[in-house]
Design a protein around this motif. Structure first.
Motif, short mmCIF file in Angstrom:
data_model
loop_
_atom_site.label_atom_id
_atom_site.label_comp_id
_atom_site.label_asym_id
_atom_site.label_seq_id
_atom_site.Cartn_x
_atom_site.Cartn_y
_atom_site.Cartn_z
N ASN A 131 -29.93 -4.66 -20.49
CA ASN A 131 -31.06 -4.87 -21.42
C ASN A 131 -32.32 -4.20 -20.88
O ASN A 131 -33.32 -4.86 -20.61
CB ASN A 131 -31.31 -6.37 -21.64
CG ASN A 131 -30.14 -7.05 -22.29
OD1 ASN A 131 -29.49 -6.45 -23.15
ND2 ASN A 131 -29.85 -8.27 -21.89
N THR A 182 -36.36 -17.73 -29.95
CA THR A 182 -36.65 -16.54 -29.12
C THR A 182 -36.71 -15.31 -30.02
O THR A 182 -35.84 -15.10 -30.87
CB THR A 182 -35.57 -16.35 -28.03
OG1 THR A 182 -35.62 -17.49 -27.17
CG2 THR A 182 -35.82 -15.10 -27.22
N ARG A 217 -35.23 -17.64 -17.15
CA ARG A 217 -36.08 -17.75 -18.34
C ARG A 217 -37.04 -18.93 -18.16
O ARG A 217 -36.62 -20.02 -17.79
CB ARG A 217 -35.23 -17.97 -19.60
CG ARG A 217 -34.59 -16.69 -20.10
CD ARG A 217 -33.63 -16.94 -21.25
NE ARG A 217 -33.06 -15.67 -21.70
CZ ARG A 217 -32.08 -15.03 -21.08
NH1 ARG A 217 -31.55 -15.54 -19.98
NH2 ARG A 217 -31.62 -13.86 -21.53
N ARG A 224 -38.52 -10.63 -19.19
CA ARG A 224 -37.77 -9.36 -19.21
C ARG A 224 -36.70 -9.43 -18.13
O ARG A 224 -37.01 -9.54 -16.94
CB ARG A 224 -38.70 -8.16 -18.94
CG ARG A 224 -39.76 -7.96 -19.99
CD ARG A 224 -40.33 -6.54 -20.01
NE ARG A 224 -40.35 -5.85 -18.75
CZ ARG A 224 -41.38 -5.83 -17.89
NH1 ARG A 224 -42.49 -6.49 -18.18
NH2 ARG A 224 -41.30 -5.16 -16.76
N GLU A 225 -35.45 -9.37 -18.57
CA GLU A 225 -34.33 -9.49 -17.63
C GLU A 225 -34.36 -8.39 -16.59
O GLU A 225 -34.08 -8.60 -15.41
CB GLU A 225 -33.02 -9.46 -18.43
CG GLU A 225 -31.81 -9.89 -17.62
CD GLU A 225 -30.54 -9.87 -18.47
OE1 GLU A 225 -29.77 -8.91 -18.35
OE2 GLU A 225 -30.37 -10.81 -19.27
N GLU A 244 -36.89 -11.17 -29.95
CA GLU A 244 -36.68 -10.01 -29.08
C GLU A 244 -37.68 -8.91 -29.42
O GLU A 244 -37.95 -8.64 -30.60
CB GLU A 244 -35.25 -9.48 -29.23
CG GLU A 244 -34.21 -10.41 -28.64
CD GLU A 244 -32.82 -9.80 -28.62
OE1 GLU A 244 -32.59 -8.82 -29.36
OE2 GLU A 244 -31.97 -10.30 -27.87
N GLU A 300 -38.13 -10.64 -24.15
CA GLU A 300 -37.95 -11.84 -24.97
C GLU A 300 -39.27 -12.58 -25.05
O GLU A 300 -39.92 -12.82 -24.03
CB GLU A 300 -36.89 -12.76 -24.35
CG GLU A 300 -35.50 -12.19 -24.37
CD GLU A 300 -34.49 -13.12 -23.69
OE1 GLU A 300 -34.75 -14.34 -23.62
OE2 GLU A 300 -33.46 -12.62 -23.21
N CYS A 301 -39.68 -12.93 -26.27
CA CYS A 301 -40.83 -13.81 -26.46
C CYS A 301 -40.25 -15.17 -26.82
O CYS A 301 -39.74 -15.36 -27.94
CB CYS A 301 -41.76 -13.29 -27.55
SG CYS A 301 -43.23 -14.32 -27.75
N ILE A 302 -40.27 -16.08 -25.87
CA ILE A 302 -39.65 -17.40 -26.05
C ILE A 302 -40.71 -18.36 -26.59
O ILE A 302 -41.70 -18.65 -25.91
CB ILE A 302 -39.08 -17.92 -24.70
CG1 ILE A 302 -38.06 -16.93 -24.15
CG2 ILE A 302 -38.50 -19.32 -24.87
CD1 ILE A 302 -37.77 -17.09 -22.66
#
Length: 451
Positions: A411, A429, A377, A401-402, A431, A416-418
């Motif tokens: 997932n 965060t 991340r 994106r994992e 999602e 994720e928008c951190i």
């Protein structure tokens, strides 16, 4: 002697003694017109010192909700140290005598505003002539200064100078009233992603918002999502500056976002009848927006600023992306390293956001540092040529994106928008759902309660 006096009079800047006196007289005759005048005129709009002092007194009295009439105005002038025993009382009476009626105060105000505009233009022209005569600035620098000053005049703002807090308080009250009357969930422009809006309070005026990610994470897609939503629902002009993709590629992406037709089909042209109908409907919807696209790949902040100043009713500026821009001055200095250049660009972007008074969303690349960590991340230190960008931005968001790194991840297509920096609230965060076939993001439908 008469000729010399005439020449001196010609050197005076444009003003109207009669209009200034008539506005003051109207306010003294009928205090009901005071709020209308206060809303439109600032003390500096009065050219004659004596008139300006009287208006400043009425202006401050209005801010403190004091009764305004000839007696109270004279008393407050005395307190403020602008009262002249021999002149002030007679002048106030003269103002009331020479003003026929307060009914025409709107026309008198319009004359003063026009004269103020002419004075500001004359001052700017004088300053530009002085810059040219000094010969220390390049033509490009003089042009940039002239455009900046003319834009400030057009926006009704003084180009420089200190502002009394009383004037700022009026603007703040207006903004609070506007927010209170609004039905919008957030004060800024909506991104179209509800959870993200709540986290960052939307895209607010004069903010520099940085959206950063590694290549392939969907930065441009996210920016186009936001641009499309603002273009469709804000009613304002929105500008997209693409230093990487062509106008045609961008519009194809926007059609895919709007029509939900697979992006691959649009690129290859393999469309069935249903797809064509969706594309036609999307094109019609896009046609009604005020989305402006610029795909000049050699653009600098100064160029973007100059182009945006000419846009009527601008609501949002999006730039894709920061590291591709040339330096703020439009020319690279040979001694500068890339970090210094990016620092100049980010500072200039923040200044531009403040000057244009719109949110500026700028995309940025991340360094590879995150790829060598176990937890991939992104974090603030991953910003390429960091430091200054992190400091200048009001909001910094990372996309992650994992499944980009781990293909077998559970997932799948979860993004994720951190929010790593947020001047309007907390960092957290959010999602999002990634829809790769339409190169778009959407909010996740909540089926469970969040704790």
């Amino acid at each position: 002697m008469a000729l010399e006096e005439e020449e001196l009079l010609l050197k005076q800047l444009p003003h109207s003694v009669e209009a200034e006196q008539a506005v003051l007289g109207s306010m003294l005759i009928d205090p009901r017109c005071v709020p209308d005048v206060i809303e439109q005129l600032r003390p500096e709009d009065f050219y004659i010192r004596q008139n300006r002092e009287i208006y400043e007194t009425i202006y401050s009295m209005f801010n403190f909700s004091l009764t305004i009439d000839p007696v109270t105005v004279l008393e407050n002038m005395r307190k403020n140290g602008v009262y002249d025993e021999n002149v002030s009382r007679n002048y106030i009476l003269q103002l009331m005598d020479t003003t026929p009626t307060a009914a025409n105060v709107g026309e008198y105000v319009a004359i003063i505003k026009d004269k103020t505009l002419l004075r500001r233009i004359a001052e700017t022209a004088g300053d530009m002539t002085a810059m040219v005569q000094q010969g220390t600035d390049s033509g490009q620098d003089v042009l940039e200064a002239a455009e900046q000053r003319v834009y400030a005049i057009r926006q009704g703002r003084a180009a420089r100078g200190l502002t009394p807090i009383s004037a700022v308080l009026l603007d703040v009250y207006d903004r609070l009233n506007e927010l209170a009357a609004s039905d919008a969930a957030v004060p800024g422009l909506s991104t179209g992603l509800g959870d993200l809006d709540l986290a960052i309070s939307g895209l607010n005026k004069s903010d520099l918002i940085l959206l950063a990610a590694r290549p392939g994470m969907g930065k441009t897609s996210m920016a186009l999502n936001i641009l499309l939503h603002a273009g469709k629902f804000s009613g304002k002009s929105v500008a997209f500056f693409s230093l990487e993709m062509s106008r045609e590629q961008l519009v194809l992406r926007l059609i895919s976002n709007e029509s939900f037709v697979d992006n691959k089909k649009l690129v290859t042209g393999k469309l069935n009848e249903s797809d064509w109908e969706k594309v036609a409907a999307a094109a019609d919807a896009l046609n009604r927006t005020k989305i402006l696209i610029d795909d000049d790949s050699t653009v600098s902040v100064a160029d973007i600023n100059a182009k945006c100043r000419r846009v009527e009713d601008l609501g949002l500026v999006v730039i894709d992306y920061l590291q591709l821009m040339t330096s703020a001055g439009g020319k690279e200095r040979s001694g500068d390293n890339r970090q210094q250049i990016v620092s100049d660009i980010s500072r200039a972007l923040k200044i531009m956001a403040k000057e244009l008074n719109v949110p500026v969303l700028c995309l940025s690349q991340l360094s590879r540092a995150n790829e060598s960590r176990t937890n991939k991340r992104p974090m603030l230190s991953d910003l390429r040529e960091s430091g200054a960008i992190e400091q200048d931005a009001d909001i910094v968001m990372f996309l992650y994106r994992e499944d980009y790194y781990e293909k077998e991840s559970e997932n799948h297509n979860l993004a994720e928008c951190i929010i790593a920096k947020n001047r309007h609230g907390e960092t957290r965060t959010v999602e999002l759902q990634w829809l790769p076939e339409y190169t778009t993001f959407s909010s996740i439908d909540r089926t469970h309660e969040e704790y």
